[in-house]
Design a protein around this motif. Structure first.
Motif, PDB file in Angstrom:
ATOM      1  N   ILE A  93       0.396  -1.230   0.074  1.00  0.00           N
ATOM      2  CA  ILE A  93      -0.446   0.411  -0.306  1.00  0.00           C
ATOM      3  C   ILE A  93       0.921   1.396   0.250  1.00  0.00           C
ATOM      4  CG2 ILE A  93      -1.793   1.210   0.981  1.00  0.00           C
ATOM      5  CD1 ILE A  93      -3.081  -0.609  -0.211  1.00  0.00           C
ATOM      6  N   GLY A  94       2.002   0.893   0.250  1.00  0.00           N
ATOM      7  CA  GLY A  94       2.882   2.308   0.558  1.00  0.00           C
ATOM      8  C   GLY A  94       3.850   2.348   2.558  1.00  0.00           C
ATOM      9  N   GLY A  95       4.423   2.927   2.105  1.00  0.00           N
ATOM     10  CA  GLY A  95       4.986   3.744   3.830  1.00  0.00           C
ATOM     11  C   GLY A  95       3.837   3.908   5.122  1.00  0.00           C
ATOM     12  N   ASN A 152      -1.049   3.863   7.065  1.00  0.00           N
ATOM     13  CA  ASN A 152      -1.919   4.236   8.065  1.00  0.00           C
ATOM     14  C   ASN A 152      -3.847   5.188   8.525  1.00  0.00           C
ATOM     15  OD1 ASN A 152      -0.524   3.144  10.732  1.00  0.00           O
ATOM     16  ND2 ASN A 152       0.617   4.863  10.609  1.00  0.00           N
ATOM     17  N   ARG A 153      -3.402   5.396   7.015  1.00  0.00           N
ATOM     18  CA  ARG A 153      -4.895   6.604   6.630  1.00  0.00           C
ATOM     19  C   ARG A 153      -5.376   5.180   6.336  1.00  0.00           C
ATOM     20  NH1 ARG A 153      -1.820  10.664   3.111  1.00  0.00           N
ATOM     21  NH2 ARG A 153      -2.079  11.128   4.556  1.00  0.00           N
ATOM     22  N   ALA A 154      -4.810   4.009   5.226  1.00  0.00           N
ATOM     23  CA  ALA A 154      -6.292   3.387   4.731  1.00  0.00           C
ATOM     24  C   ALA A 154      -6.603   2.657   6.189  1.00  0.00           C
ATOM     25  CB  ALA A 154      -5.120   2.335   4.092  1.00  0.00           C
ATOM     26  N   LYS A 155      -5.618   1.775   6.763  1.00  0.00           N
ATOM     27  CA  LYS A 155      -6.485   1.851   8.223  1.00  0.00           C
ATOM     28  C   LYS A 155      -7.516   2.393   8.652  1.00  0.00           C
ATOM     29  CE  LYS A 155      -2.467   0.202   9.881  1.00  0.00           C
ATOM     30  NZ  LYS A 155      -1.631  -0.700  10.184  1.00  0.00           N
ATOM     31  N   GLY A 208      -5.150  -1.138  -2.964  1.00  0.00           N
ATOM     32  CA  GLY A 208      -5.096  -0.219  -4.094  1.00  0.00           C
ATOM     33  C   GLY A 208      -5.293   0.671  -4.341  1.00  0.00           C
ATOM     34  N   GLY A 209      -5.029   2.038  -3.705  1.00  0.00           N
ATOM     35  CA  GLY A 209      -6.086   2.956  -4.064  1.00  0.00           C
ATOM     36  C   GLY A 209      -7.000   3.476  -3.513  1.00  0.00           C
ATOM     37  N   VAL A 210      -6.690   2.434  -1.946  1.00  0.00           N
ATOM     38  CA  VAL A 210      -7.842   2.861  -0.810  1.00  0.00           C
ATOM     39  C   VAL A 210      -7.801   4.284  -0.321  1.00  0.00           C
ATOM     40  CG1 VAL A 210      -6.351   2.218   0.802  1.00  0.00           C
ATOM     41  CG2 VAL A 210      -9.041   1.521   1.202  1.00  0.00           C
ATOM     42  N   THR A 211      -6.539   4.959  -0.537  1.00  0.00           N
ATOM     43  CA  THR A 211      -6.730   6.685   0.469  1.00  0.00           C
ATOM     44  C   THR A 211      -6.780   6.877  -0.581  1.00  0.00           C
ATOM     45  OG1 THR A 211      -4.144   6.002  -0.326  1.00  0.00           O
ATOM     46  CG2 THR A 211      -5.022   5.855   2.354  1.00  0.00           C
ATOM     47  N   THR A 212      -6.941   6.792  -1.922  1.00  0.00           N
ATOM     48  CA  THR A 212      -7.370   8.197  -2.942  1.00  0.00           C
ATOM     49  C   THR A 212      -8.705   7.282  -3.398  1.00  0.00           C
ATOM     50  OG1 THR A 212      -6.541   6.853  -4.539  1.00  0.00           O
ATOM     51  CG2 THR A 212      -5.154   8.492  -3.431  1.00  0.00           C
ATOM     52  N   ARG A 213      -9.407   6.369  -3.024  1.00  0.00           N
ATOM     53  CA  ARG A 213     -10.774   6.868  -3.135  1.00  0.00           C
ATOM     54  C   ARG A 213     -11.456   6.903  -3.263  1.00  0.00           C
ATOM     55  NH1 ARG A 213     -11.847   2.173  -6.598  1.00  0.00           N
ATOM     56  NH2 ARG A 213     -14.563   1.166  -6.542  1.00  0.00           N
TER      57      ARG A 213
END
Length: 134
Positions: free
Chosen positions: A55-57, A62-65, A92-97
């Protein structure tokens, strides 16, 4: 459906997450949801959240969760089933969706898991797949 009045708790132990990994799951958009019926008779719903390094760093994970926790907080009382454990896995993309689409993804996944559980085929073994595409 009316809002349910069962408590929602968090999954925290690795063994609880691993038990859900063996259960049915469904992927919808930016989230995968796994659902496992517990053997106990407690009328509560438990939920866990995870995001891999893909997902990333740490900030992105943390943002995704956080986004998945909020979506679950809003939707599990309505679409969750008592006596079930749910694990939400970020894709992928959960933080920008967009927020509305993420909520729709979680809602659809919860409804699909509930429908699969209630279908007559869910209790028996699944037939082998006939799709043999290379």
């Amino acid at each position: 459906m009316a809002d349910a009045d069962f408590p929602i708790e968090r999954l925290k132990k690795r063994s609880e997450f691993l038990a859900c990994a063996q259960a049915p799951s469904t992927a919808k958009g930016a989230v995968v949801v796994q659902a496992r019926a517990r053997a106990d008779e407690q009328p509560l719903v438990r939920a866990g959240f995870t995001a891999t390094k893909r997902i990333g760093g740490a900030v992105e994970r943390n943002r995704a969760k956080r986004r998945m926790r909020e979506a679950a907080r809003l939707l599990l009382p309505r679409f969750g089933r008592p006596g079930m454990d749910y694990v939400f896995i970020a894709r992928g993309g959960v933080t920008t969706r967009p927020w509305d689409r993420l909520l729709d993804d979680v809602k659809t996944a919860l409804l699909r898991l509930a429908a699969d559980r209630e279908s007559p085929q869910a209790s028996g073994p699944r037939p082998p797949s006939t799709d043999r595409t290379p």
